[in-house]
Structure formats: structure tokens, C-alpha cells
Design an enzyme around this catalytic site. Structure first.
Site, PDB file in Angstrom:
ATOM      1  N   LYS A 221       0.809  -1.218   0.000  1.00  0.00           N
ATOM      2  CA  LYS A 221       0.000   0.000   0.000  1.00  0.00           C
ATOM      3  C   LYS A 221       0.844   1.271   0.000  1.00  0.00           C
ATOM      4  O   LYS A 221       2.045   1.258   0.270  1.00  0.00           O
ATOM      5  CB  LYS A 221      -0.972  -0.011   1.187  1.00  0.00           C
ATOM      6  CG  LYS A 221      -2.130  -0.995   0.977  1.00  0.00           C
ATOM      7  CD  LYS A 221      -3.224  -0.844   1.998  1.00  0.00           C
ATOM      8  CE  LYS A 221      -4.425  -1.718   1.628  1.00  0.00           C
ATOM      9  NZ  LYS A 221      -5.506  -1.632   2.616  1.00  0.00           N
ATOM     10  N   ARG A 255      -3.610 -10.265   5.177  1.00  0.00           N
ATOM     11  CA  ARG A 255      -4.047 -10.291   3.778  1.00  0.00           C
ATOM     12  C   ARG A 255      -2.912  -9.745   2.918  1.00  0.00           C
ATOM     13  O   ARG A 255      -2.485  -8.604   3.089  1.00  0.00           O
ATOM     14  CB  ARG A 255      -5.310  -9.443   3.612  1.00  0.00           C
ATOM     15  CG  ARG A 255      -5.919  -9.464   2.208  1.00  0.00           C
ATOM     16  CD  ARG A 255      -7.169  -8.601   2.158  1.00  0.00           C
ATOM     17  NE  ARG A 255      -7.813  -8.665   0.849  1.00  0.00           N
ATOM     18  CZ  ARG A 255      -7.534  -7.868  -0.175  1.00  0.00           C
ATOM     19  NH1 ARG A 255      -6.590  -6.917  -0.020  1.00  0.00           N
ATOM     20  NH2 ARG A 255      -8.153  -7.991  -1.322  1.00  0.00           N
TER      21      ARG A 255
END
Length: 282
Positions: A221, A255
Site C-alpha cells: 500500500k 491479507r
């Protein structure tokens, strides 16, 4: 901690991996790579081999600026893959969706978990999810009706997240979703600037007071890219470091796009801290 429902028996006393399978042309990291049927199955096989416990299948990108996907498009993308994975592999499957019909059809196809970043706020999603009997992951996000990635200000990010998630937990309970079916995701990157994301990571353990297993999705991210000034392809090390910190703070499910490397990190954590393991949920 163990989660048991009619379709799943999930042991969360050790951290586990949720491998990401995006059946999309435009996801922020792997868009267009696995939206081919055969590539998707091969990638699933690899993730299972490397150590994934759950495969999270998504048919609509939630990256900033992503195009909306029609109901039929999403169904056409995810249902055939779910059915193929069910027929070929012994693996837990999560459906990353906010649409009630997709939840219902995915449940029929054999998924075990509903992973909804919108926390069941789309039309009929709450009622539909309740009826499936599946595990449900709810996530902290600002706007309940659509994805918002804009930055915002709050006095204490962790308190903000706890209050939001507590509201959502009670909302689910009122709809007949028992607490043992819920997983919480603090929503790294969604509406939070870099400072808030790392403050959240440092205080992730404070979410244990909610009494639910924590899922963390930090993989590749922008909080990593901005801090380290790195493009997507060079964020692996940052992703693994963040995953390790999250696990040390008590995250149960990681995740990730990078299953092999994350599994290696978890193996080292288990070996090093096995005698110090605690059950945060009792």
C-alpha cells in the site's frame, strides 16, 4: 481462538495468511494479471503451496479512481473462479464484495467468508450476509455508502476506529449475526494519511478490547510507498515488515499479495515467540 460456523472451523491461535486473488483489470498492484481463468487457478495453486489458509477473491477494484463494476460483471468474474477452486482445492475461500447478490451467489458456490470493506451497508447486504451463516469481515471506512480515500482529521485514530467498529458489531448483532462470525479490519489506507496509518499500526493491540480477531491488509500500500519513496514493485520488504509488526501486535490474519515471503516471516515469528504466545480473545 477458534471460529466455528456451519461451514468453517478456523484456528486463529497462530497467525494465518489470506492470499489475494484479484479477478480484475485495474486493481492497484496486480490488476490484469490474474483475470485470466487459467492464470487465476495457477496463482491459487501457488498461494496454497506457499502457505495461504484463505484465498480472497475480488471482482471489483477498490483502489482510488477505480471504475464501478456492474453486478453481472462482478458475478461473471468471480463465480466461475470460486466454483473452479472449490472443485480443485481444499482451501478456505473469501469473497471480497459489497453486493448482496454476489454474497448470496458466492455462498451457494462454496465460499466461507464475506470480506466487505463497506461493512454491509450496500442495499440488502446486511440481511443477505446474516442469512448465509458465513464468517464476515467488517472494515473501518469513513463513508458507509461508497469508497472514500480522501484524507481526514481526527483527534485519535484508534479511538475513532474502535467506536466505528463497535457500532458495526452491534449493528450486525441486531441483524442476527453472532459475534463469533465476525472479524474486524481497521482499514489501513482507507481515508487515512501516512501518519495515521503508522499510528494505527503502532497501537493495533488496542483493538483487542473489541474481543474479535483482527485482519490486516497493508500489502504494497501507499503508506509504504510514500514513506520509503518506492514504486509498487519495490514494496515487498516494507510489506513484510508491516506484517511482522501487525502480528507482534496481535493480528490474526494477514491479507497479502506476497504469500511465500509472508509465510516465511510468520514461520520465524512462531519459532521465536512460541513460548510467549497469548490468546488475546478470551
Amino acid at each position: 481462538m477458534k471460529i466455528v460456523t456451519k461451514k468453517i472451523n478456523l484456528d486463529l491461535n497462530h497467525p494465518i495468511i489470506m492470499g489475494i486473488l484479484n479477478i480484475t483489470p485495474d486493481s492497484f498492484y496486480d490488476g490484469g494479471i490474474y483475470n485470466n481463468y487459467n492464470y487465476a487457478l495457477q496463482h491459487t495453486s501457488n498461494m496454497i503451496k506457499y502457505g495461504a489458509t484463505i484465498i480472497d477473491i475480488g471482482g471489483e477494484s477498490t483502489r482510488p479512481g477505480a471504475n464501478k463494476v456492474s453486478l453481472q460483471q462482478e458475478l461473471d468474474r468471480v463465480i466461475p473462479i470460486i466454483e473452479a477452486i472449490v472443485n480443485r482445492f481444499n482451501i478456505l475461500i473469501s469473497i471480497d464484495t459489497s453486493k448482496a447478490v454476489v454474497m448470496e451467489e458466492a455462498a451457494k458456490a462454496g465460499v466461507h467468508i464475506i470480506n466487505d470493506i463497506r461493512s454491509l451497508h450496500e442495499p440488502n447486504a446486511l440481511e443477505t450476509a446474516a442469512k448465509t451463516g458465513l464468517l464476515i469481515c467488517i472494515m473501518h471506512i469513513l463513508n458507509q455508502s461508497k469508497i472514500k480515500h480522501q484524507m481526514y482529521n481526527c483527534k485519535n485514530i484508534v479511538i475513532e476506529i474502535k467506536q466505528y467498529l463497535l457500532y458495526e458489531i452491534n449493528r450486525c448483532k441486531k441483524a442476527g449475526i453472532t459475534k463469533n462470525r465476525l472479524i474486524i479490519d481497521p482499514g489501513f489506507g482507507f481515508g487515512k494519511n501516512v501518519s495515521y496509518n503508522y499510528k494505527l499500526l503502532s497501537k493495533l493491540n488496542e483493538l483487542h478490547s473489541l474481543g474479535l480477531p483482527i485482519l490486516v491488509g497493508i500489502s504494497r500500500k501507499s503508506m509504504i510507498g510514500i514513506l520509503l519513496n518506492l514504486p509498487l514493485k519495490e514494496r515487498l520488504i516494507g510489506s513484510i515488515v508491516c506484517a511482522v509488526i501487525a502480528i507482534m501486535k496481535g493480528a490474526c490474519i494477514i491479507r497479502t499479495h506476497d504469500v511465500k515471503e509472508t509465510a516465511q516471516a510468520i514461520k520465524i515469528i512462531k519459532e521465536t515467540f512460541l513460548e510467549k504466545e497469548k490468546n488475546y480473545y478470551e
